[in-house]
Design an enzyme around this catalytic site. Structure first.
Site, PDB file in Angstrom:
ATOM      1  N   THR A   1       0.805  -1.218   0.000  1.00  0.00           N
ATOM      2  CA  THR A   1       0.000   0.000   0.000  1.00  0.00           C
ATOM      3  C   THR A   1       0.845   1.278   0.000  1.00  0.00           C
ATOM      4  OG1 THR A   1      -1.817  -1.170   1.075  1.00  0.00           O
ATOM      5  CG2 THR A   1      -1.859   1.232   1.188  1.00  0.00           C
TER       6      THR A   1
ATOM      7  N   GLU B   1       0.602   9.458  -6.042  1.00  0.00           N
ATOM      8  CA  GLU B   1       1.104  10.831  -5.899  1.00  0.00           C
ATOM      9  C   GLU B   1       1.954  11.228  -7.106  1.00  0.00           C
ATOM     10  OE1 GLU B   1       2.429  12.797  -2.457  1.00  0.00           O
ATOM     11  OE2 GLU B   1       1.713  11.231  -1.104  1.00  0.00           O
TER      12      GLU B   1
ATOM     13  N   HIS C   1      -7.598   0.915  -0.786  1.00  0.00           N
ATOM     14  CA  HIS C   1      -6.844  -0.120  -1.500  1.00  0.00           C
ATOM     15  C   HIS C   1      -7.793  -1.311  -1.601  1.00  0.00           C
ATOM     16  CE1 HIS C   1      -2.639  -2.155  -1.967  1.00  0.00           C
ATOM     17  NE2 HIS C   1      -3.485  -2.513  -2.924  1.00  0.00           N
TER      18      HIS C   1
END
Length: 135
Positions: A36, A44, A70
Site C-alpha cells: 500500500t 502521488e 486499496h
C-alpha cells in the site's frame, strides 16, 4: 505557475510489481503483492505528472492530503497503471481523483491534494528546521 492547472488534466504512472515495491512480509501463506505505501507513492507521482507542465522552473508540487481505498491485490509481476485527474483548483492547491488498475480490475481509488510551492523558499525552511534540530 506558467499556467493554472485545469479540471480534467491527467497524469499517469506505470509500474510493475516486483521486489522493490511489494510487501515485505510475504511468506508461504501470504503472497507477494503490491504494498500500500508504494501504491500511494505512485498515485502521488501520477498527480505530480498531471500538473508538472504548469509549473515554473523554481516551482514544485508537494502532497498535503491523500485518502485512498486499496481495494484489490496486485501480485508480483503485475503491471499497474496509476492515474490522477484534476477535479478542483484553488490557487496553489490542486485536488485530484486518483485510481490504480491492473489488466483485470480497479485496485485503488481516492482523493489526493497537492500544493504548488517555491522550491527555493521550501529549501530555506527545511534548512532552518534542520539547524533548530541540531543537524
Amino acid at each position: 505557475m506558467k499556467t493554472s492547472p485545469r479540471a480534467g488534466m491527467t497524469g499517469e504512472e506505470r509500474i510493475t510489481v516486483d521486489e522493490t515495491n511489494r510487501i515485505v512480509f510475504a511468506d508461504a501463506r501470504m503472497p507477494a503483492v503490491l504494498a500500500t505505501p508504494w501504491l500511494v507513492a505512485h498515485l502521488e507521482y501520477a498527480a505530480r505528472n498531471a500538473i508538472a507542465p504548469c509549473l515554473e522552473e523554481h516551482e514544485r508540487s508537494v502532497g498535503t492530503f491523500i485518502q485512498v481505498d486499496h481495494l484489490a491485490p496486485a501480485p508480483e509481476g503485475t503491471s499497474v497503471v496509476c492515474r490522477a485527474r484534476v477535479i478542483h483548483v484553488d490557487g496553489p492547491v490542486v485536488t485530484f481523483q486518483v485510481e490504480a488498475r491492473d489488466d483485470l480490475e480497479l485496485l485503488a481509488r481516492g482523493i489526493h491534494r497537492r500544493r504548488v510551492i517555491d522550491a527555493d523558499r521550501f529549501a530555506r525552511r527545511v534548512a532552518r528546521k534542520r539547524e533548530r534540530l541540531g543537524g
